[in-house]
Design an enzyme around this catalytic site. Structure first.
Site, PDB file in Angstrom:
ATOM      1  N   ASN A 151       0.808  -1.225   0.000  1.00 30.11           N
ATOM      2  CA  ASN A 151       0.000   0.000   0.000  1.00 30.11           C
ATOM      3  C   ASN A 151       0.840   1.273   0.000  1.00 30.11           C
ATOM      4  O   ASN A 151       0.443   2.285  -0.540  1.00 30.11           O
ATOM      5  CB  ASN A 151      -0.961   0.010   1.192  1.00 30.11           C
ATOM      6  CG  ASN A 151      -0.327  -0.480   2.468  1.00 30.11           C
ATOM      7  OD1 ASN A 151       0.173  -1.603   2.529  1.00 30.11           O
ATOM      8  ND2 ASN A 151      -0.327   0.353   3.488  1.00 30.11           N
ATOM      9  N   THR A 237     -27.083 -11.160   8.522  1.00 24.48           N
ATOM     10  CA  THR A 237     -27.910 -10.902   7.330  1.00 24.48           C
ATOM     11  C   THR A 237     -27.118 -10.088   6.315  1.00 24.48           C
ATOM     12  O   THR A 237     -26.572  -9.036   6.644  1.00 24.48           O
ATOM     13  CB  THR A 237     -29.194 -10.151   7.748  1.00 24.48           C
ATOM     14  OG1 THR A 237     -29.883 -10.966   8.695  1.00 24.48           O
ATOM     15  CG2 THR A 237     -30.087  -9.875   6.554  1.00 24.48           C
ATOM     16  N   CYS A 322       5.525  11.948  12.848  1.00 28.00           N
ATOM     17  CA  CYS A 322       6.295  12.822  13.721  1.00 28.00           C
ATOM     18  C   CYS A 322       5.812  12.614  15.158  1.00 28.00           C
ATOM     19  O   CYS A 322       4.638  12.825  15.452  1.00 28.00           O
ATOM     20  CB  CYS A 322       6.064  14.266  13.293  1.00 28.00           C
ATOM     21  SG  CYS A 322       7.549  15.222  13.330  1.00 28.00           S
TER      22      CYS A 322
HETATM   23  C1  LIG Z   1      -2.926  -3.653   1.847  1.00 26.37           C
HETATM   24  C2  LIG Z   1      -4.153  -3.375   2.659  1.00 26.37           C
HETATM   25  N1  LIG Z   1      -4.759  -4.372   3.319  1.00 26.37           N
HETATM   26  C3  LIG Z   1      -5.863  -4.185   4.055  1.00 26.37           C
HETATM   27  C4  LIG Z   1      -6.429  -2.946   4.169  1.00 26.37           C
HETATM   28  C5  LIG Z   1      -7.638  -2.769   5.043  1.00 26.37           C
HETATM   29  O1  LIG Z   1      -8.812  -2.724   4.279  1.00 26.37           O
HETATM   30  P1  LIG Z   1     -10.157  -2.090   4.912  1.00 26.37           P
HETATM   31  O2  LIG Z   1      -9.894  -0.644   5.079  1.00 26.37           O
HETATM   32  O3  LIG Z   1     -11.219  -2.386   3.878  1.00 26.37           O
HETATM   33  O4  LIG Z   1     -10.428  -2.797   6.176  1.00 26.37           O
HETATM   34  C6  LIG Z   1      -5.851  -1.867   3.502  1.00 26.37           C
HETATM   35  C7  LIG Z   1      -6.413  -0.507   3.643  1.00 26.37           C
HETATM   36  O5  LIG Z   1      -5.696   0.477   3.783  1.00 26.37           O
HETATM   37  C8  LIG Z   1      -4.679  -2.087   2.715  1.00 26.37           C
HETATM   38  O6  LIG Z   1      -4.072  -1.090   2.065  1.00 26.37           O
END
Ligand SMILES: Cc1ncc(COP(=O)(O)O)c(C=O)c1O
Length: 375
Positions: A151, A237, A322
């Site tokens: 990410n 549900t 920070c």
């Molecule tokens: C690599 C990764 N995994 C899991 C998540 C978590 O997903 P969610 O925000 O849908 O719980 C994120 C969200 O930032 C992510 O970037």
């Protein structure tokens, strides 16, 4: 000045076509999908269609998709579900040092329950070495979980090879594909994984919905016990509203051609930064094996958060935090062994469907004046 959004890896806006598909479920189809009468028909059919749309994107069977509340729940279900099911067989889990907290935190929790977790290192570009995985697997290993793409820096992992290594040793393989879906191919048959997590709000669906792909034959203990929803794998549900949103979003991102424009724009952004700042700007992540929308750059000798604070109206993320006047690098940059004087200047720009060239030009212009002011 118009605000500029360059934080698509944090979240995406809901696509108008997704919102349109969801609208009837906000207003009309209120029946419980499990009911046997007329009021359930629309919701039940929509739920089935949504399973099919997610499965079509991943190239798997509809019954292999379990809807969840998002990527975090999908990851928790995979890790805890496998551990609770297979703990008599083994107690060892392998993951990496650069996973999202939605993997690291459940691993820490499972360690408190007696699991042993190996956190594989990465190289300077953020890639795992499959040989490290090969040597880490023991007869007690029950699960390997390696993210498809990171990410923060966007580096793509050698999932096919790692999944093959796990399969040869009879170990289940999970990948967190929250960031890769809709940006690069996520074909289950090619990846060869047993479990894969999806997060709706990273692919223009709403927040609060995601999915876990579970290969047929893989049975894991649910996190939420109750009635037999989602094939007994996740009680509660079902929300046809959210499922329809995720299904439609999956249908829309199936065509990866859309990402070519973003890819070109991202590369142009990087070239402009290099031209302006030459060696004072450094790329974090793999130069090629990287998500096409992600540009994590470090402005050497600067503090990312300070730059962002002066780039008013521009939404992006930093790679450092920070604390009490001290800059702490993110665990991802630390694992990549990025030098502190470089990493503290890291900013993650992530582009998406709405990004236009003018916005990139404007941000580069602003960066030139902000950095001149702070040097
Ligand atoms: C690599 C990764 N995994 C899991 C998540 C978590 O997903 P969610 O925000 O849908 O719980 C994120 C969200 O930032 C992510 O970037």
């Amino acid at each position: 000045m118009r605000p500029i959004y360059l934080d698509y890896n944090a979240s995406t806006p809901i696509d108008p076509a997704v919102a349109a598909a969801m609208r009837p479920f906000l207003e009309d189809h209120y029946g419980n999908p499990s009911s046997g009468h007329w009021a359930a028909t629309g919701a039940k059919a929509a739920l089935e269609r949504a399973h099919g749309q997610v499965a079509a994107l991943l190239n798997c069977h509809s019954d292999e998709i379990v809807f969840t509340s998002g990527g975090s729940e999908a990851n928790n279900l995979a890790l805890k579900g496998v551990f609770f099911t297979l703990r008599d067989k083994g107690d060892h889990i392998i993951t990496t040092q650069i996973e999202h907290p939605a993997i690291i935190a459940p691993c820490r929790f499972l360690e408190r329950l007696g699991a042993r977790v190996t956190y594989l290192p990465v190289d300077g570009s953020g890639r795992v070495d499959p040989d490290d995985l090969r040597t880490a697997i023991t007869p007690r290993t029950i699960l390997v979980s390696i993210m498809h793409a990171n990410n923060e820096v966007g580096t793509i992992q050698p999932i096919e090879e790692c999944a093959r290594i796990a399969r040869e040793r009879g170990v289940l393989f999970h990948t967190d594909a929250a960031q890769s879906i809709g940006k690069i191919p996520t074909n289950i048959a090619e990846l060869g994984v047993d479990l894969l997590s999806v997060a709706g709000h990273k692919l223009y669906a709403p927040k609060g919905v995601g999915a876990l792909f579970m290969r047929r034959g893989v049975t894991i203990e649910p996190l939420i016990h109750g009635a037999g929803h989602e094939g007994g794998r996740r009680a509660g549900t079902e929300s046809a509203l959210l499922a329809v949103g995720l299904g439609k979003a999956c249908e829309l991102v199936g065509d990866l051609k859309q990402t070519e424009r973003v890819h070109a724009l991202r590369d142009r952004f990087w070239q402009m930064l290099r031209k302006q700042f030459s060696d004072d700007v450094v790329l974090n992540g793999h130069p090629v094996l990287r998500l096409p929308n992600t540009l994590n750059v470090a402005f050497v000798g600067h503090i990312g958060a300070e730059i962002l604070a002066r780039l008013d109206g521009v939404a992006a993320s930093t790679g450092s935090a920070c604390h009490a006047g001290r800059v702490e690098l993110s665990p991802v940059l630390k694992a990549m062994k990025v030098a502190p004087h470089i990493g503290m200047g890291a900013i993650r720009f992530s582009l998406g469907r709405g990004t236009v060239p003018d916005e990139i030009d404007f941000v580069v212009e602003r960066l030139v004046s902000v950095l001149a002011e702070t040097t």
